[in-house]
Design a protein around this motif. Structure first.
Motif, PDB file in Angstrom:
ATOM      1  N   ASP A  98       0.876  -1.170   0.000  1.00  0.00           N
ATOM      2  CA  ASP A  98       0.000   0.000   0.000  1.00  0.00           C
ATOM      3  C   ASP A  98       0.917   1.225   0.000  1.00  0.00           C
ATOM      4  N   ALA A  99       1.050   1.832  -1.175  1.00  0.00           N
ATOM      5  CA  ALA A  99       1.998   2.953  -1.321  1.00  0.00           C
ATOM      6  C   ALA A  99       1.281   4.298  -1.302  1.00  0.00           C
ATOM      7  N   ALA A 100       0.038   4.330  -0.763  1.00  0.00           N
ATOM      8  CA  ALA A 100      -0.759   5.566  -0.784  1.00  0.00           C
ATOM      9  C   ALA A 100      -0.004   6.750  -0.170  1.00  0.00           C
ATOM     10  N   GLN A 101       0.697   6.500   0.945  1.00  0.00           N
ATOM     11  CA  GLN A 101       1.377   7.607   1.632  1.00  0.00           C
ATOM     12  C   GLN A 101       2.838   7.749   1.210  1.00  0.00           C
ATOM     13  N   ALA A 102       3.290   6.888   0.326  1.00  0.00           N
ATOM     14  CA  ALA A 102       4.691   6.963  -0.089  1.00  0.00           C
ATOM     15  C   ALA A 102       4.848   7.793  -1.356  1.00  0.00           C
ATOM     16  N   VAL A 103       3.876   7.663  -2.247  1.00  0.00           N
ATOM     17  CA  VAL A 103       4.074   8.086  -3.632  1.00  0.00           C
ATOM     18  C   VAL A 103       4.364   9.584  -3.789  1.00  0.00           C
ATOM     19  N   ALA A 104       3.857  10.430  -2.904  1.00  0.00           N
ATOM     20  CA  ALA A 104       4.130  11.872  -3.032  1.00  0.00           C
ATOM     21  C   ALA A 104       5.461  12.245  -2.395  1.00  0.00           C
ATOM     22  N   HIS A 105       6.129  11.288  -1.762  1.00  0.00           N
ATOM     23  CA  HIS A 105       7.285  11.637  -0.937  1.00  0.00           C
ATOM     24  C   HIS A 105       8.569  10.889  -1.267  1.00  0.00           C
ATOM     25  N   MET A 106       8.472   9.785  -1.970  1.00  0.00           N
ATOM     26  CA  MET A 106       9.694   9.026  -2.283  1.00  0.00           C
ATOM     27  C   MET A 106       9.484   8.214  -3.560  1.00  0.00           C
ATOM     28  N   PRO A 107      10.564   7.947  -4.278  1.00  0.00           N
ATOM     29  CA  PRO A 107      10.403   7.163  -5.500  1.00  0.00           C
ATOM     30  C   PRO A 107       9.970   5.739  -5.181  1.00  0.00           C
ATOM     31  N   ASP A 144       5.082  -7.689  -5.456  1.00  0.00           N
ATOM     32  CA  ASP A 144       4.185  -8.330  -6.421  1.00  0.00           C
ATOM     33  C   ASP A 144       3.040  -7.437  -6.876  1.00  0.00           C
ATOM     34  N   PHE A 145       2.490  -6.686  -5.921  1.00  0.00           N
ATOM     35  CA  PHE A 145       1.418  -5.741  -6.249  1.00  0.00           C
ATOM     36  C   PHE A 145       1.714  -4.424  -5.518  1.00  0.00           C
ATOM     37  N   VAL A 146       1.394  -3.313  -6.164  1.00  0.00           N
ATOM     38  CA  VAL A 146       1.529  -2.004  -5.509  1.00  0.00           C
ATOM     39  C   VAL A 146       0.278  -1.184  -5.812  1.00  0.00           C
ATOM     40  N   ALA A 147      -0.246  -0.525  -4.776  1.00  0.00           N
ATOM     41  CA  ALA A 147      -1.462   0.287  -4.937  1.00  0.00           C
ATOM     42  C   ALA A 147      -1.183   1.728  -4.524  1.00  0.00           C
ATOM     43  N   PHE A 148      -1.685   2.684  -5.306  1.00  0.00           N
ATOM     44  CA  PHE A 148      -1.636   4.090  -4.866  1.00  0.00           C
ATOM     45  C   PHE A 148      -2.725   4.905  -5.537  1.00  0.00           C
ATOM     46  N   SER A 149      -2.939   6.134  -5.011  1.00  0.00           N
ATOM     47  CA  SER A 149      -4.039   7.016  -5.452  1.00  0.00           C
ATOM     48  C   SER A 149      -3.504   8.271  -6.104  1.00  0.00           C
ATOM     49  N   GLY A 161      -6.587   5.897  -9.617  1.00  0.00           N
ATOM     50  CA  GLY A 161      -5.471   5.292  -8.897  1.00  0.00           C
ATOM     51  C   GLY A 161      -4.837   4.224  -9.742  1.00  0.00           C
ATOM     52  N   VAL A 162      -3.879   3.533  -9.152  1.00  0.00           N
ATOM     53  CA  VAL A 162      -3.092   2.556  -9.899  1.00  0.00           C
ATOM     54  C   VAL A 162      -2.989   1.255  -9.111  1.00  0.00           C
ATOM     55  N   LEU A 163      -3.080   0.170  -9.837  1.00  0.00           N
ATOM     56  CA  LEU A 163      -2.637  -1.120  -9.308  1.00  0.00           C
ATOM     57  C   LEU A 163      -1.542  -1.619 -10.235  1.00  0.00           C
TER      58      LEU A 163
END
Ligand code: PMP
Length: 391
Positions: free
Chosen positions: A183-192, A201-206, A217-219
């Motif tokens: 669950d990369a919801a809180q990562a994506v705006a702050h780190m690559p 295997d799976f990554v989710a973000f908004s 969003g993305v899966l």
């Protein structure tokens, strides 16, 4: 934000502001290009389909996926995680199989797995965090066993701001044939996010938490797993052949995108990626850190403030949660609003974590690189004002 002279917006973990560039891209679509994708026989439909598919390629590059077909457009992190839970996990779990999440998960990365456990007869196991809010790696290592089928964890906590390195966990999960969902919801705006480096295997973000629009969003999924995964929504666009009694489906990712997609949202997401790339993660991370350092040094200096998780700024990726002695979190948020500071107060969709922290609610300040030190100071002034009022 027009009802305030200046709003110190420190609620970026809920949703980030949208830059004009992103608004312009969405606006252009609605004003000049409002056609559907994938089915038009005229030039404009082909142009917009190319733009839409171009964003898929852009997302793939953004997270270092090696194939654009590993990118599924969804309505957000919640949707992405539900897809994996019901499209993948449910058909892979036997009674007595296990799934692992942590105590700090957002409800979006907990409730879908609870549902899958109930429907499959599988078991959901919960890893604890230590006093600093880091995952208890020893407990996790012991918990992963031959029954484990899914491990699903937040890359950055939406309450404590702690970051989890997924690489060693992916390795352990893969040793016993389990998949690791991030669950990369809180990562994506702050780190690559580098899906190949992490080997997850799976990554989710908004989109809306990374300077893009809501409702998109993305899966990301590894190709062989997306192939095995079942669609959870059925209808137009996702089919190959249909008879009155049966249907076959498109290959991934289209089999997961039933119906007319959120075209404006996807184009806006592409613009948000351009925006982030234009600023660059090194610069974003540098500013985030300066802001969090100031916030932590101020809060650490206030004896009546309890900070949740680590006392070190290094352990907070843009998110700091706290309480003020003798004052309810909602009252703090209301008083902060009166001095033009927006924070969130409550359980932050993380009830089990609130129980673990032995509190009902916390105040959460969450920054983005667009914030300023002055805004952090405005927050501290607001906390002191609240203290005066409640004395
Ligand atoms: N996971 C985490 C860690 C989050 O912070 C959030 C949003 N607060 C979500 C999942 C759900 O994201 P969305 O509401 O965009 O689906």
């Amino acid at each position: 934000m027009t009802i305030y002279n200046h709003l110190a917006y420190l609620d970026n973990a809920s949703t980030t502001p949208v830059p004009q560039y992103v608004v312009d891209v969405i606006d252009h679509y609605y004003h000049c290009e409002k056609v559907n994708v994938h089915r038009g026989m005229y030039k404009l439909a082909n142009v917009v389909t190319q733009q839409y598919e171009g964003v898929r390629q852009k997302v793939a590059k953004f997270i270092n996926a090696d194939d654009k077909n590993q990118i599924v457009f969804t309505s957000g992190t919640t949707d992405s995680l539900n897809m994996v839970a019901f499209g993948y996990a449910l058909s892979h779990l036997q009674p007595d199989d296990e799934m692992i999440v942590s105590v700090l998960e957002h409800h979006s990365n907990l409730v879908p797995w609870q549902q899958v456990a109930a429907k499959s007869g599988g078991r959901l196991r919960i890893v604890k965090v230590d006093g600093k809010g880091h995952l208890d790696q020893k407990q996790l290592t012991k918990m992963i066993n031959r029954h484990t089928k899914v491990v699903s964890l937040a890359m950055v906590s939406n309450v404590l701001g702690t970051y989890t390195d997924m690489r060693p966990i992916a390795q352990k999960a893969h040793e016993i044939g389990a998949v690791l969902v991030v669950d990369a919801a809180q990562a994506v705006a702050h780190m690559p996010i580098d899906v190949q480096k992490m080997n997850v295997d799976f990554v989710a973000f908004s989109g809306h938490k990374m300077f893009g629009p809501t409702g998109v969003g993305v899966l990301y999924g590894k190709s062989e797993l997306l192939e095995e995964m079942n669609p959870v929504r059925f209808g137009g666009e996702m089919i190959d052949q249909v008879t009155s009694r049966s249907a076959t489906f498109q290959p991934a990712p289209l089999k997961f995108e039933a119906g007319t997609p959120n075209i404006a949202g996807v184009l806006g997401l592409g613009a948000a990626i351009d925006y982030i790339n234009g600023i660059g993660y090194p610069s974003i991370m540098g500013t985030d850190h300066l802001l969090v350092e100031r916030l932590m040094s101020e809060l650490n200096g206030l004896k009546f403030v309890t900070i949740y998780g680590s006392p070190s700024a290094d352990d907070h990726k843009a998110v700091v949660s706290f309480n003020v002695e003798g004052i309810h979190a909602h009252d703090i948020a209301t008083i902060l609003d009166s001095v033009g500071v927006a924070v969130r107060a409550g359980h932050h969709c993380a009830h089990p974590l609130m129980d673990f922290l032995r509190t009902e609610s916390v105040v959460r300040a969450s920054v983005s690189f667009q914030n300023t030190i002055k805004e952090i100071d405005q927050l501290v002034v607001g906390i002191q004002k609240a203290r005066e009022i409640f004395k």
